[in-house]
Design a protein around this motif. Sequence first.
Motif, PDB file in Angstrom:
ATOM      1  N   LYS A   1       0.431   4.057  -3.833  1.00  0.00           N
ATOM      2  CA  LYS A   1      -0.115   5.361  -3.458  1.00  0.00           C
ATOM      3  C   LYS A   1      -1.161   5.798  -4.476  1.00  0.00           C
ATOM      4  N   ALA A   2      -0.858   5.601  -5.751  1.00  0.00           N
ATOM      5  CA  ALA A   2      -1.824   5.954  -6.791  1.00  0.00           C
ATOM      6  C   ALA A   2      -3.036   5.028  -6.762  1.00  0.00           C
TER       7      ALA A   2
ATOM      8  N   VAL B   1      -7.395  -6.441   2.759  1.00  0.00           N
ATOM      9  CA  VAL B   1      -7.807  -5.242   3.500  1.00  0.00           C
ATOM     10  C   VAL B   1      -9.241  -4.878   3.130  1.00  0.00           C
ATOM     11  N   ARG B   2     -10.079  -4.713   4.161  1.00  0.00           N
ATOM     12  CA  ARG B   2     -11.480  -4.362   3.943  1.00  0.00           C
ATOM     13  C   ARG B   2     -11.631  -2.857   3.742  1.00  0.00           C
TER      14      ARG B   2
ATOM     15  N   GLN C   1      -3.952   4.655   6.726  1.00  0.00           N
ATOM     16  CA  GLN C   1      -3.043   5.757   6.421  1.00  0.00           C
ATOM     17  C   GLN C   1      -2.488   5.568   5.010  1.00  0.00           C
ATOM     18  N   TYR C   2      -1.962   4.353   4.745  1.00  0.00           N
ATOM     19  CA  TYR C   2      -1.519   4.023   3.390  1.00  0.00           C
ATOM     20  C   TYR C   2      -1.351   2.518   3.267  1.00  0.00           C
ATOM     21  N   TYR C   3      -1.406   2.039   2.016  1.00  0.00           N
ATOM     22  CA  TYR C   3      -1.157   0.634   1.738  1.00  0.00           C
ATOM     23  C   TYR C   3       0.347   0.385   1.663  1.00  0.00           C
TER      24      TYR C   3
ATOM     25  N   ARG D   1       1.413  -5.048   4.178  1.00  0.00           N
ATOM     26  CA  ARG D   1       0.376  -4.776   5.174  1.00  0.00           C
ATOM     27  C   ARG D   1      -0.054  -3.320   5.050  1.00  0.00           C
ATOM     28  N   PRO D   2      -1.276  -3.019   5.463  1.00  0.00           N
ATOM     29  CA  PRO D   2      -1.683  -1.611   5.531  1.00  0.00           C
ATOM     30  C   PRO D   2      -1.173  -0.994   6.836  1.00  0.00           C
ATOM     31  N   PHE D   3      -1.125   0.322   6.876  1.00  0.00           N
ATOM     32  CA  PHE D   3      -0.724   1.026   8.086  1.00  0.00           C
ATOM     33  C   PHE D   3      -1.875   1.881   8.589  1.00  0.00           C
ATOM     34  N   LEU D   4      -1.998   1.899   9.912  1.00  0.00           N
ATOM     35  CA  LEU D   4      -3.122   2.585  10.544  1.00  0.00           C
ATOM     36  C   LEU D   4      -3.021   4.098  10.382  1.00  0.00           C
TER      37      LEU D   4
END
Length: 344
Positions: free
Chosen positions: A73-74, A163-164, A170-172, A176-179
Amino acid sequence: MRVAAVTCVKNEGPFLIEWIAWNRLIGVTDFLIYSNDCTDGTDALLDRLAAHGVVRHLPNPAEGRNYQMEALKAAAQDPVVQAADWVWIADVDEFLNIHAGDGTIPALIAACGDPQAISVTFQFFANGGVERFEDHPVIAQFTRTHNPDIWCGETAIEVKTLVRRDFPLQYYGAHRPFLRKGLPAEARPRWTDGSGRPVQHRFLVAANSRRIRKFPARGARDLATLNHYALRSLESYLVKNDRGDVNREHRAFDDAYWRERNDGGWEETSILRHLPALEREMAALKALPGVSALHDEAVARHRARAAELLGRPEYRDLRDRLRAAPAICAAEAALIDELGLEEA
Protein backbone atom coordinates in the motif's frame (compact mmCIF):
# COMPACT_ATOMS: atom_id res chain seq x y z
CA MET A 1 12.09 1.61 -19.83
CA ARG A 2 12.07 1.84 -16.04
CA VAL A 3 11.15 -1.36 -14.22
CA ALA A 4 10.79 -1.24 -10.43
CA ALA A 5 11.07 -4.39 -8.33
CA VAL A 6 9.35 -4.27 -4.94
CA THR A 7 9.95 -6.78 -2.15
CA CYS A 8 9.78 -7.29 1.62
CA VAL A 9 12.58 -9.08 3.48
CA LYS A 10 13.52 -10.43 6.87
CA ASN A 11 16.86 -12.22 7.35
CA GLU A 12 17.59 -12.77 3.65
CA GLY A 13 21.13 -11.39 3.81
CA PRO A 14 22.98 -14.32 2.17
CA PHE A 15 20.61 -14.26 -0.82
CA LEU A 16 20.21 -10.55 -1.55
CA ILE A 17 23.16 -10.06 -3.89
CA GLU A 18 22.11 -12.90 -6.19
CA TRP A 19 18.50 -11.73 -6.36
CA ILE A 20 19.36 -8.10 -7.02
CA ALA A 21 21.99 -9.11 -9.60
CA TRP A 22 19.50 -11.40 -11.35
CA ASN A 23 16.86 -8.72 -11.60
CA ARG A 24 19.37 -6.16 -12.87
CA LEU A 25 20.37 -8.71 -15.48
CA ILE A 26 16.82 -9.15 -16.79
CA GLY A 27 16.05 -5.44 -16.95
CA VAL A 28 15.00 -4.18 -13.52
CA THR A 29 16.28 -0.62 -13.16
CA ASP A 30 15.06 0.28 -9.65
CA PHE A 31 14.52 -1.56 -6.38
CA LEU A 32 12.24 -0.69 -3.46
CA ILE A 33 13.01 -3.02 -0.55
CA TYR A 34 11.30 -3.01 2.83
CA SER A 35 12.87 -4.85 5.78
CA ASN A 36 11.75 -5.70 9.30
CA ASP A 37 13.18 -7.42 12.40
CA CYS A 38 16.47 -8.49 10.81
CA THR A 39 19.13 -10.18 12.93
CA ASP A 40 21.50 -11.41 10.20
CA GLY A 41 22.69 -8.07 8.83
CA THR A 42 20.18 -7.87 5.98
CA ASP A 43 19.32 -4.27 6.89
CA ALA A 44 22.97 -3.20 7.07
CA LEU A 45 23.69 -4.74 3.67
CA LEU A 46 20.68 -2.99 2.16
CA ASP A 47 21.75 0.31 3.69
CA ARG A 48 25.17 -0.04 2.08
CA LEU A 49 23.63 -0.91 -1.29
CA ALA A 50 21.32 2.08 -0.91
CA ALA A 51 24.32 4.32 -0.25
CA HIS A 52 25.72 3.17 -3.59
CA GLY A 53 22.41 3.97 -5.34
CA VAL A 54 21.61 0.31 -6.08
CA VAL A 55 18.37 0.08 -4.06
CA ARG A 56 15.97 2.20 -2.05
CA HIS A 57 15.74 0.62 1.43
CA LEU A 58 13.03 1.50 3.93
CA PRO A 59 11.80 0.01 7.20
CA ASN A 60 8.56 -1.85 6.69
CA PRO A 61 5.77 0.65 7.44
CA ALA A 62 3.39 -1.97 8.86
CA GLU A 63 1.82 -1.01 12.17
CA GLY A 64 0.42 -4.51 12.64
CA ARG A 65 1.76 -7.86 11.41
CA ASN A 66 0.47 -7.75 7.83
CA TYR A 67 3.88 -6.69 6.60
CA GLN A 68 3.55 -7.32 2.89
CA MET A 69 0.15 -5.81 2.22
CA GLU A 70 0.87 -2.69 4.28
CA ALA A 71 4.19 -2.27 2.50
CA LEU A 72 2.54 -2.65 -0.92
CA LYS A 73 0.00 0.00 0.00
CA ALA A 74 2.84 2.37 0.84
CA ALA A 75 4.83 1.32 -2.23
CA ALA A 76 2.08 2.47 -4.57
CA GLN A 77 2.82 6.06 -3.51
CA ASP A 78 6.62 5.74 -3.34
CA PRO A 79 8.65 7.76 -5.86
CA VAL A 80 10.38 4.61 -7.15
CA VAL A 81 7.05 3.03 -8.11
CA GLN A 82 5.51 6.29 -9.26
CA ALA A 83 8.36 6.82 -11.74
CA ALA A 84 8.31 3.26 -13.10
CA ASP A 85 6.90 2.15 -16.44
CA TRP A 86 6.43 -1.37 -15.03
CA VAL A 87 6.26 -2.75 -11.48
CA TRP A 88 7.41 -6.25 -10.50
CA ILE A 89 6.43 -7.48 -7.02
CA ALA A 90 8.30 -10.63 -6.00
CA ASP A 91 10.09 -12.31 -3.11
CA VAL A 92 13.83 -12.87 -2.80
CA ASP A 93 13.44 -16.61 -3.50
CA GLU A 94 11.59 -15.94 -6.79
CA PHE A 95 13.44 -15.56 -10.10
CA LEU A 96 11.66 -14.50 -13.29
CA ASN A 97 12.97 -16.90 -15.96
CA ILE A 98 12.18 -15.36 -19.35
CA HIS A 99 12.36 -17.63 -22.39
CA ALA A 100 11.52 -14.97 -24.97
CA GLY A 101 14.18 -13.14 -26.96
CA ASP A 102 17.26 -12.19 -24.95
CA GLY A 103 15.67 -13.21 -21.66
CA THR A 104 14.87 -9.69 -20.47
CA ILE A 105 11.67 -8.04 -19.28
CA PRO A 106 11.46 -5.80 -22.39
CA ALA A 107 11.69 -8.94 -24.55
CA LEU A 108 8.87 -10.58 -22.57
CA ILE A 109 6.68 -7.50 -22.85
CA ALA A 110 7.23 -7.34 -26.62
CA ALA A 111 6.54 -11.06 -27.05
CA CYS A 112 3.27 -10.70 -25.13
CA GLY A 113 2.18 -7.78 -27.36
CA ASP A 114 2.78 -4.97 -24.83
CA PRO A 115 -0.20 -5.67 -22.54
CA GLN A 116 -0.95 -3.84 -19.31
CA ALA A 117 -0.20 -6.84 -17.10
CA ILE A 118 1.58 -10.19 -17.47
CA SER A 119 0.96 -12.95 -14.90
CA VAL A 120 3.73 -15.57 -14.83
CA THR A 121 3.18 -19.06 -13.40
CA PHE A 122 5.25 -20.43 -10.52
CA GLN A 123 7.59 -23.42 -10.82
CA PHE A 124 8.50 -24.69 -7.33
CA PHE A 125 12.05 -26.02 -7.04
CA ALA A 126 12.78 -28.93 -4.75
CA ASN A 127 15.56 -29.28 -2.20
CA GLY A 128 17.21 -31.96 -4.34
CA GLY A 129 18.95 -33.58 -1.37
CA VAL A 130 21.09 -30.49 -0.62
CA GLU A 131 21.72 -30.47 3.13
CA ARG A 132 24.38 -27.80 3.73
CA PHE A 133 24.03 -24.11 2.99
CA GLU A 134 26.61 -23.02 0.42
CA ASP A 135 27.38 -19.46 -0.59
CA HIS A 136 26.87 -20.12 -4.30
CA PRO A 137 24.07 -19.03 -6.66
CA VAL A 138 20.80 -20.65 -5.68
CA ILE A 139 19.77 -21.07 -9.32
CA ALA A 140 22.80 -23.33 -9.90
CA GLN A 141 22.24 -25.51 -6.84
CA PHE A 142 18.59 -26.44 -7.34
CA THR A 143 17.35 -27.78 -10.66
CA ARG A 144 14.75 -30.41 -9.67
CA THR A 145 11.09 -29.49 -9.80
CA HIS A 146 7.54 -30.78 -10.31
CA ASN A 147 5.51 -31.54 -13.42
CA PRO A 148 5.07 -27.99 -14.80
CA ASP A 149 1.31 -28.45 -15.18
CA ILE A 150 0.62 -29.88 -11.70
CA TRP A 151 1.56 -28.78 -8.23
CA CYS A 152 0.37 -30.21 -4.92
CA GLY A 153 -2.82 -31.71 -6.34
CA GLU A 154 -3.65 -28.57 -8.34
CA THR A 155 -3.62 -27.85 -12.06
CA ALA A 156 -4.10 -24.14 -11.30
CA ILE A 157 -0.81 -22.77 -9.95
CA GLU A 158 0.14 -19.49 -8.31
CA VAL A 159 1.31 -16.54 -10.39
CA LYS A 160 3.02 -13.20 -9.91
CA THR A 161 2.39 -10.23 -12.13
CA LEU A 162 4.26 -7.53 -14.01
CA VAL A 163 2.08 -4.40 -14.01
CA ARG A 164 2.26 -1.51 -16.46
CA ARG A 165 1.96 2.09 -15.31
CA ASP A 166 -1.44 2.63 -16.96
CA PHE A 167 -3.10 -0.43 -15.39
CA PRO A 168 -6.48 0.67 -13.93
CA LEU A 169 -5.34 -0.08 -10.39
CA GLN A 170 -7.36 -0.30 -7.21
CA TYR A 171 -4.43 -1.78 -5.28
CA TYR A 172 -1.41 -4.03 -5.67
CA GLY A 173 -1.74 -7.57 -4.36
CA ALA A 174 1.25 -9.79 -3.69
CA HIS A 175 0.35 -12.03 -6.63
CA ARG A 176 -1.75 -9.78 -8.87
CA PRO A 177 -3.14 -6.26 -9.10
CA PHE A 178 -6.85 -5.63 -8.60
CA LEU A 179 -8.99 -3.57 -10.92
CA ARG A 180 -10.32 -0.19 -9.96
CA LYS A 181 -13.81 -0.43 -8.49
CA GLY A 182 -16.64 0.38 -10.87
CA LEU A 183 -14.43 -0.06 -13.93
CA PRO A 184 -16.60 -0.50 -17.05
CA ALA A 185 -16.02 -3.58 -19.19
CA GLU A 186 -14.60 -1.59 -22.08
CA ALA A 187 -11.89 -0.16 -19.81
CA ARG A 188 -10.58 -3.51 -18.60
CA PRO A 189 -6.84 -3.95 -19.20
CA ARG A 190 -5.09 -6.17 -21.71
CA TRP A 191 -3.68 -8.89 -19.46
CA THR A 192 -1.78 -11.99 -20.54
CA ASP A 193 -0.28 -15.12 -19.05
CA GLY A 194 3.33 -16.21 -19.53
CA SER A 195 2.57 -17.40 -23.05
CA GLY A 196 1.06 -14.12 -24.20
CA ARG A 197 -2.51 -15.46 -24.06
CA PRO A 198 -5.30 -13.40 -22.49
CA VAL A 199 -5.85 -14.47 -18.88
CA GLN A 200 -9.15 -16.12 -18.09
CA HIS A 201 -12.03 -13.69 -17.62
CA ARG A 202 -12.84 -14.89 -14.13
CA PHE A 203 -9.23 -14.37 -13.06
CA LEU A 204 -9.13 -10.91 -14.62
CA VAL A 205 -12.22 -9.71 -12.73
CA ALA A 206 -11.41 -11.72 -9.55
CA ALA A 207 -14.68 -13.61 -9.72
CA ASN A 208 -13.77 -17.15 -8.66
CA SER A 209 -12.37 -19.07 -5.72
CA ARG A 210 -8.87 -18.84 -7.18
CA ARG A 211 -9.22 -15.14 -7.84
CA ILE A 212 -6.15 -13.99 -5.96
CA ARG A 213 -3.32 -15.90 -7.56
CA LYS A 214 -4.18 -18.98 -9.59
CA PHE A 215 -5.20 -20.04 -13.06
CA PRO A 216 -4.43 -23.23 -15.06
CA ALA A 217 -0.73 -23.72 -15.68
CA ARG A 218 -0.95 -25.86 -18.79
CA GLY A 219 0.32 -23.92 -21.79
CA ALA A 220 1.08 -20.81 -19.72
CA ARG A 221 4.91 -20.96 -19.73
CA ASP A 222 5.98 -20.52 -23.35
CA LEU A 223 7.52 -17.08 -22.81
CA ALA A 224 8.31 -17.06 -19.08
CA THR A 225 8.24 -19.05 -15.84
CA LEU A 226 8.65 -17.88 -12.26
CA ASN A 227 11.26 -20.11 -10.62
CA HIS A 228 10.48 -20.29 -6.90
CA TYR A 229 13.27 -21.62 -4.67
CA ALA A 230 11.14 -21.84 -1.55
CA LEU A 231 13.17 -24.58 0.18
CA ARG A 232 16.84 -24.10 -0.74
CA SER A 233 19.19 -26.23 1.42
CA LEU A 234 17.98 -28.16 4.44
CA GLU A 235 20.03 -25.90 6.72
CA SER A 236 18.56 -22.76 5.14
CA TYR A 237 15.08 -24.20 5.48
CA LEU A 238 15.58 -24.68 9.21
CA VAL A 239 16.65 -21.04 9.49
CA LYS A 240 13.60 -20.03 7.46
CA ASN A 241 11.40 -22.08 9.78
CA ASP A 242 12.91 -20.29 12.76
CA ARG A 243 12.46 -16.87 11.15
CA GLY A 244 8.81 -17.42 10.25
CA ASP A 245 6.97 -15.76 7.40
CA VAL A 246 8.05 -12.20 6.73
CA ASN A 247 4.66 -11.47 5.21
CA ARG A 248 2.08 -13.02 7.55
CA GLU A 249 1.88 -13.77 11.25
CA HIS A 250 1.19 -17.31 12.49
CA ARG A 251 2.38 -19.03 9.29
CA ALA A 252 4.94 -21.77 9.89
CA PHE A 253 7.41 -23.22 7.42
CA ASP A 254 7.06 -26.77 8.73
CA ASP A 255 7.27 -30.26 7.26
CA ALA A 256 3.89 -29.84 5.49
CA TYR A 257 5.17 -26.77 3.61
CA TRP A 258 8.31 -28.75 2.73
CA ARG A 259 6.38 -31.80 1.46
CA GLU A 260 4.21 -29.63 -0.76
CA ARG A 261 7.25 -28.12 -2.49
CA ASN A 262 9.81 -30.93 -2.57
CA ASP A 263 8.66 -32.81 -5.67
CA GLY A 264 11.87 -33.21 -7.69
CA GLY A 265 10.52 -35.48 -10.41
CA TRP A 266 11.47 -33.15 -13.28
CA GLU A 267 14.69 -31.37 -14.18
CA GLU A 268 14.56 -27.74 -15.34
CA THR A 269 17.83 -26.04 -16.21
CA SER A 270 16.89 -23.37 -18.74
CA ILE A 271 17.75 -20.55 -16.33
CA LEU A 272 21.38 -21.70 -16.22
CA ARG A 273 22.11 -20.15 -19.62
CA HIS A 274 22.40 -16.86 -17.73
CA LEU A 275 24.66 -18.16 -14.96
CA PRO A 276 27.95 -16.67 -16.25
CA ALA A 277 26.35 -13.24 -16.66
CA LEU A 278 24.75 -13.54 -13.23
CA GLU A 279 28.08 -14.33 -11.60
CA ARG A 280 29.66 -11.30 -13.28
CA GLU A 281 26.87 -9.05 -12.05
CA MET A 282 27.16 -10.47 -8.53
CA ALA A 283 30.91 -9.80 -8.58
CA ALA A 284 30.28 -6.22 -9.68
CA LEU A 285 27.92 -5.63 -6.76
CA LYS A 286 30.34 -7.20 -4.28
CA ALA A 287 33.11 -4.96 -5.61
CA LEU A 288 31.27 -1.88 -4.33
CA PRO A 289 33.01 -0.62 -1.18
CA GLY A 290 31.80 -2.43 1.93
CA VAL A 291 29.32 -4.72 0.19
CA SER A 292 31.37 -7.91 0.11
CA ALA A 293 32.19 -7.71 3.82
CA LEU A 294 28.53 -7.24 4.76
CA HIS A 295 27.49 -10.10 2.51
CA ASP A 296 30.10 -12.34 4.14
CA GLU A 297 28.88 -11.32 7.59
CA ALA A 298 25.31 -12.27 6.68
CA VAL A 299 26.56 -15.63 5.38
CA ALA A 300 28.44 -16.27 8.63
CA ARG A 301 25.40 -15.38 10.72
CA HIS A 302 23.21 -17.66 8.60
CA ARG A 303 25.60 -20.58 9.13
CA ALA A 304 25.86 -19.87 12.84
CA ARG A 305 22.08 -19.78 13.22
CA ALA A 306 21.72 -23.11 11.42
CA ALA A 307 24.30 -24.67 13.73
CA GLU A 308 22.59 -23.19 16.78
CA LEU A 309 19.21 -24.55 15.72
CA LEU A 310 20.61 -28.02 15.11
CA GLY A 311 21.80 -27.97 18.70
CA ARG A 312 18.15 -28.11 19.76
CA PRO A 313 16.31 -31.46 19.90
CA GLU A 314 13.19 -30.06 18.23
CA TYR A 315 15.14 -28.86 15.20
CA ARG A 316 17.07 -32.11 14.90
CA ASP A 317 13.69 -33.85 14.93
CA LEU A 318 12.39 -31.51 12.21
CA ARG A 319 15.54 -32.15 10.14
CA ASP A 320 15.00 -35.90 10.43
CA ARG A 321 11.34 -35.60 9.44
CA LEU A 322 12.27 -33.55 6.40
CA ARG A 323 14.89 -36.08 5.37
CA ALA A 324 12.33 -38.87 5.62
CA ALA A 325 9.44 -37.02 3.95
CA PRO A 326 8.18 -38.41 0.61
CA ALA A 327 9.39 -36.54 -2.45
CA ILE A 328 5.84 -35.87 -3.62
CA CYS A 329 2.83 -34.89 -1.52
CA ALA A 330 -0.14 -37.24 -1.34
CA ALA A 331 -2.55 -34.89 -3.14
CA GLU A 332 -0.22 -34.50 -6.11
CA ALA A 333 0.46 -38.24 -6.31
CA ALA A 334 -3.30 -38.90 -6.34
CA LEU A 335 -3.91 -36.36 -9.13
CA ILE A 336 -1.06 -37.72 -11.24
CA ASP A 337 -2.53 -41.19 -10.85
CA GLU A 338 -6.03 -39.93 -11.69
CA LEU A 339 -4.83 -38.20 -14.84
CA GLY A 340 -2.65 -41.13 -15.89
CA LEU A 341 0.51 -39.04 -15.95
CA GLU A 342 4.07 -39.92 -15.07
CA GLU A 343 5.86 -38.41 -12.08
CA ALA A 344 8.98 -37.70 -14.11
